[in-house]
Design an enzyme around this catalytic site. Sequence first.
Site, short mmCIF file in Angstrom:
data_model
loop_
_atom_site.label_atom_id
_atom_site.label_comp_id
_atom_site.label_asym_id
_atom_site.label_seq_id
_atom_site.Cartn_x
_atom_site.Cartn_y
_atom_site.Cartn_z
N ASP A 12 0.82 -1.22 0.00
CA ASP A 12 0.00 0.00 0.00
C ASP A 12 0.85 1.27 0.00
OD1 ASP A 12 -2.33 1.43 -0.01
OD2 ASP A 12 -2.60 1.36 2.16
N HIS B 293 2.24 2.86 -8.97
CA HIS B 293 2.04 1.41 -9.12
C HIS B 293 3.24 0.78 -9.84
CE1 HIS B 293 -1.84 1.91 -7.48
NE2 HIS B 293 -2.39 2.48 -8.53
N SER C 163 -7.83 -5.69 -4.33
CA SER C 163 -8.90 -6.18 -3.46
C SER C 163 -10.24 -6.13 -4.18
CB SER C 163 -8.97 -5.32 -2.19
OG SER C 163 -9.60 -4.09 -2.46
N ASN D 58 -11.25 -2.66 -4.64
CA ASN D 58 -10.48 -1.75 -5.51
C ASN D 58 -11.18 -1.44 -6.83
OD1 ASN D 58 -7.27 -3.01 -4.32
ND2 ASN D 58 -8.32 -1.15 -3.72
#
Length: 253
Positions: A30, A47, A75, A78
Amino acid sequence: MNRDREKRESELIKLISAEKLPKHVAIIMDGNGRWARKQGLPRIAGHREGMNTLKEIITCANELGINVVTLYAFSTENWKRPSWEVEFLMRLPEEYLKTELQPLIEKNVVIRVMGDLEQLPAVTKRAIKNALQATKDNTGMILNFALNYGGRSEILNAVKKIAERVQEGALKPEEISEDLFTRYLYTGDLPDPDLLIRPSGELRISNFLLWQLAYTELWFTTTLWPDFKKEHFLKAILDYQERERRFGGINKI
Ligand code: IPE
Ligand code: IPE
Ligand code: MG
């Protein structure tokens, strides 16, 4: 600066006890978005940079001899993000595997993926299927990616499968034990994580491995995932080795 870091890393490695290594380390990757923002870059640059961290940490975990690493990559929640970000994230597994699959095969790593894979784009599914196939007979570290993964959804899936077996008459309700339930989860044959690492300063689980984390040692840092280096990982392992795990019992009287 890099030389300083290398020196710190080799000092940390010396302190790690090979006998007390966590068998399974789970990581919530994260802080990519905040890292990008700090650099004045678009979120996707975070990312991409996070992928370099991923490579460094996987190499380190493998060198240390950790058996399983589970990484939270996307997730079930997301999907709420803007479509351009979701699309970018969905392309990352393919991009990652393009360069990393071969070195991972050579390192005898077994790639696994857990989550609802049906919803992923066809190209992503194809790249994953290929990686699973190419590493399935390897015998080294298990590299387990949580993709479109949600802890609650995983538990519900297990409940549904168990309910079906009960309905068929193949299983009696009194036979549903913790061990049996565990086998119906995505992580069925894996040990529970010994250590969970979450960078970025958030102090929450975000629907990750809800059942499996029952007795996991938690390690948080405010460092953002793209800034997370081998030395942070080693520090987390060292801190873990100092912890006294009691599992509800007592170790010393
Ligand atoms: C983690 O970084 C990557 C995913 C959740 C896919 P974030 O994108 O959540 O980064 P922050 O939390 O916004 O900084
Ligand atoms: C958790 O991070 C999911 C992944 C790292 C894949 P999020 O950024 O989605 O978590 P929240 O929204 O801060 O709880
Ligand atoms: Mg986040």
